[in-house]
Design an enzyme around this catalytic site. Sequence first.
Site, mmCIF file in Angstrom:
data_model
loop_
_atom_site.group_PDB
_atom_site.id
_atom_site.type_symbol
_atom_site.label_atom_id
_atom_site.label_comp_id
_atom_site.label_asym_id
_atom_site.label_seq_id
_atom_site.Cartn_x
_atom_site.Cartn_y
_atom_site.Cartn_z
ATOM 1 N N CYS A 153 -5.122 7.711 0.981
ATOM 2 C CA CYS A 153 -4.314 6.489 1.099
ATOM 3 C C CYS A 153 -3.953 5.924 -0.268
ATOM 4 C CB CYS A 153 -5.006 5.456 1.971
ATOM 5 S SG CYS A 153 -6.651 4.991 1.471
ATOM 6 N N VAL A 157 -0.303 4.601 -1.067
ATOM 7 C CA VAL A 157 0.002 3.205 -1.388
ATOM 8 C C VAL A 157 0.834 3.115 -2.664
ATOM 9 C CG1 VAL A 157 -0.985 0.971 -2.025
ATOM 10 C CG2 VAL A 157 -1.985 2.269 -0.154
#
Lengths: 511, 500
Positions: A153, A157
Site C-alpha cells: 500500500c 499511496v
Amino acid sequence: MPQSAEKVLDHSSLFRQPEYQEMLAKKRESVEGAPPSEKVAEVADWTKSWEYREKNFARESLCVNPAKACQPLGAVFAAAGFEKTMSFVHGSQGCVAYYRSHLSRHFKEPCSAVSSSMTEDAAVFGGLANMVEGLKNTYALYDPKMIAVSTTCMAEVIGDDLQSFILGAKEKESVPQDFHVPFAHTPAFVGSHVTGYDNMVKGILEHFWKGKTAEKNETINIIPGFDGFAVGNNRELKRILDMMEVKYTILSDVSDQFDTPSDGEFRMYDGGTSLEATEAAVNAKATLSLQEYCTPKTLEYAGSFGQETAALHYPLGVAGTDELLMTISRLTGKEIPAELTKERGRLVDALADSQSWLHGKSYAIYGDPDFVYAMARFILETGGEPKHCLATNGSKAWAEKMDALFASSPFGRDCKAWAGKDLWHMRSLLATEPVDLLIGNSYGKYLERDTGTPLIRLTFPIFDRHHHHRFPVWGYQGGLRVLVTLLDTIFDKLDDATGEAGADISFDLTR
Amino acid sequence: MSLDYENTGEFNANLIEEVLKAYPDKAAKKRRRHLSAAGGASEEDKGEGALSECGVKSNIKSIPGVMTIRGCAYAGSKGVVWGPVKDMVHISHGPVGCGQYSWSQRRNYYTGTTGVDSFVTMQFTSDFQEKDIVFGGDKKLEKIIDEINDLFPLAKGISIQSECPIGLIGDDIEAVARKKKNESGKTIVPVRCEGFRGVSQSLGHHIANDTIRDWVLDKGEAEAVESDPYSVNIIGDYNIGGDAWASRILLEEMGLNVIASWSGDATLKELESAPKAKLNLIHCYRSMNYICRHMEEKHGIPWTEYNFFGPSQIAASLRHIASYFDETIKEKAEAVIAKYQPLVDAVIARYKPRLEGKTVMLYVGGLRPRHVVNAYEDLGMEIVGTGYEFAHNDDYQRTGHYVKEGTLIYDDVTSYELEKFIEGVRPDLVGSGIKEKYPVQKMGIPFRQMHSWDYSGPYHGYDGFAIFARDMDLAINNPVWNLFDAPWAPKEQPLAEAAE
C-alpha cells in the site's frame, strides 16, 4: 520444583503447576491493577448477550478479527503458481516478510518473495531507484524465469507507476529487455487477498497475451483461485481432467511449489504453469474459473480474446463436483467417464450411510466467499443447516447468491449470509444462536474456546493442524474427505459427552 | 564457562568472498561490509572480557530485491513492544494485512479473559478502504475508539499502531488521541510506526519506547503503587512461550519484587508503575534500552543487562543482579543457584552426551544471536556462525563477548547468503525464523525457530533451560534426517552426516 530432566515440562503443563499458578495469582493481585474477577465474569456474560450482539452489529468503523487478508498476499500466491517465478513486491519490506511467513505457516513450506525495500526517502522521491536496483539483484541472485511485480500500500499511496518503472529498469539493464516482468497493482486498501489473486493472474496473462490474436484450439484454461488446499485440490483436479482426456492449462498451479520433497535439496522453484503454456493459453477455447470471486477481471480479460468463460464456486460436494464435470464436459465436448460416475456414487453411498448422524445438524461457516458458498451447499446436501454463513470479503451480490442457495433447500430456511462481517460478529452469532459445528480456519479456535462450538478446519489459513492441505476437498474424493472430517468431529463430540466411566450411557461401540 | 573450540576464520572469509560473487558489483560492495569472520579482540577489549571482535556494518537500509529477512517498524512496535500489553487494545491502523499477518504470531503469553479484560490474541484493525486514503482516516479513527470503549469497557487504554499509509496521507493521529483521551479519560497512545520508517523492526522499538515515555510515563497520574527496596522491573522480556514467567519465579525466589513486566504479560498499570522500581533489569537490550536510559535520567533508576539463557549465564546474572542489593538478597541468590543446580546437572547429564560437539548457526533478531550462545555451550555445542536482523553497532560489540574468533558473522543476511553459508558450513543445527525453517530443513539440516521457540518454550530461566536442551536434542537427533535418501538412490554424500 516442577521441572525435571526426566520429564521435561514445557509451557503446556509447566505453568499449570502450583508454583506458577501461585506466582501468577500474586502478580494479578498485587501489580496488574486488574478488574475484580466478578466484574470480569459479568462483562464476559454480557458479551454473549443479545444486547451485546445488537451493539456489536451496530459497529460502523471498527473491524475485529476479520477473516480476510490484503491484496498482495493473493498476488504472491498467484505468482507462485508459475514456473520459476519470483514475486517482487514493490514497497515496504516488512509486508513481504509477512506474506512469506503467513504462507509458510500454513503450508509448512518455504515461500520465497523479494521486496524493493522502500524507506522514507523513497516515500519522498518515489521508488524507481529501488525498482531498478531491486530487479537487477533479484535477477542476479535467484535465477528466475519471470519476476512478477505487485505492490504494497505504500507504493500505491505515493502513486508509483509499475509499468513505467519496469520499462525504466529494463532501459537501465536491470534485466534483459525480453525478460518477463509482468505486474499488477495490488492496493491493500481495495478488496482482499482474492482481489490480489485476480489482479496478478490478469497481470501475468496481459504480459503474455497483450496484442496477440487468439487462434482457437481445443484446450481449456482453468484458474483454481486462491486456495489453501491447492496442493491436494489441484492434483485432484488434474486427475479428473486426465480421466476426461481434456487438454487443459491450469493458470497458476502452486501444487508442487508448496509441496516440495525433503531429499537434501532446497528447491526455490518447483513445478508451476510453464511460461510457454501461459503464453499459449491465449488460444484456448475457454477459460473456467473455479472461484468466481477470485477472478472477475481475469475472466473478463480472457473473454476479450473470444474465449468462452465460466465460473464456479469452489467445486466441493456432490452438486459442486457435478457442476465442475458438466461444465468441463460442456466446454470441451468430452464425456464424463464412467469411473467418475462411479466415484460420485461412492460419495453418495457414504452420505447415505451416515445420513442419520448429519441430518439436522446446524453449522456456522466462514471464509472466502466461494468457499463459504460451496461448504454451505454441501452441508445442505447432508441435511444440515448452514445457519450462519459469513465472509468478511463477501459482497452484497455474494449474500444474494447465498440467499438463493438457501432458498433452494428446505434446510436453508433459517440460514443467513453475513457479508462484510468479521469473527467478532460471528462470536455474537454463536453466543446468541448456537450451532452444532463451526467450519472455518485456525482463527476459529478462539470462537471454539469462547462459545464451545466445535471447530472444523477446512479453509486457509490452518496454522495449528498439519498437512490437511495435502489432501483434496474438491471432487467426489475430496467430498469423502470433508464428509469424514465432519463425521469424526460429530462422533468425537458424542463420545466425549458420553464416555465418562461410571456414567457412560450411550457410549456405543457401533454407531 | 566458555567451551574450548576454534572456528576457522580463513575458511569463513573465503566463503564470504565466494558468496559475494553472485551479486552485481554495487550490491556486492554494499553487502561485503555486513559480513565477516570475527577477528581477534584487542588487548583492551580482552581485558573487558571480549573473546573476539565482530565489527560489521549494521542498522543500514536493506538492499532492494535481495530477500532480506527483516520486517518493519510496525512489526517492531505493534508486534514486539506494544502488542503484549494485555489490557489495552492495539489498533492496527491502516489496511487489514499488517494486523492479520501478525495476529497471534508472537506467542506473548498472558493471563486474563481474552475479549473481556485482555486483548493480546485479537486483531483490531481500521481496515482502511480507498475512501479512507483519499479523505483521511482521522474521523474513522475517532469512531473506532468510541466503538472500542463501548464494546470493550474493561480495556484500560488504546494504542494506535500506524501502518504505512497513515504517515503518507497526513493524518493527525496525535490530535485524535488527545481529543479522545480528554473525552474518555483513558490512555490513548498514537504510535508513528509506519513500516517505511527506518530500516527494520528496530526503529519501531525505539518509536514505541518513546511513546511509552511521552504518552504513558509523562502523563502518568499513576496511582501510588507499593514499592519497597527490592522492587525491580523486568524490561525487554516479551514472555514468548512464558519466558518472563520462568524468569520472574527466580527473581521472586531471590527476594525481589517484580512490580512491572515489560511488556510480556504486562498491564497498563505495570507500565505506569515502573518508575517506582529500584532497578531496571533489561533482557532485550536492543528493543528497550531506550526507555531504561530515560528512566535512569528522569527517575534515577539504574539499569543493568542480564541473561537468563542457560545455567552459566543465569547463575552469573543472578549474582550480578544480587550485587545491587543487600546481603539477604545475595544469600538468597546463592540459595536459588544451589537449589537448581541438581536440575542443571541432570539436564546436562542427559542431553550433553547427545549434543556435544554439534555445531550451530544462528540468525535471529537483536538479542538472541549472542544471548543464547552460552546456553548452547553449556550443552557442549559450538556456535560457528551468528547474525542479526536488526542489531546496531553496540550489539555487535557485545557479541564479541560471546563468540570466538573466526566465527562467521552476517548482518541483515539475505536468503541467498544464508543458504550458501549453510551449504558451506554444514552446521548440525540452524536457529532462525519461520521463513528460514523449511528451506533449511529441506537441505537435511535440523532447525529450530528461535523467535517463537518453534511453538515450545519457555527457554528463559532454569525451567526453560531443560526445555531448551530437550528441544535441541529432539531437533538434531530425530530419525527423519536419516530418511532423506531413497535406498536406491545413487550414493552421494550422506546428508545429515555430512556436517560432521
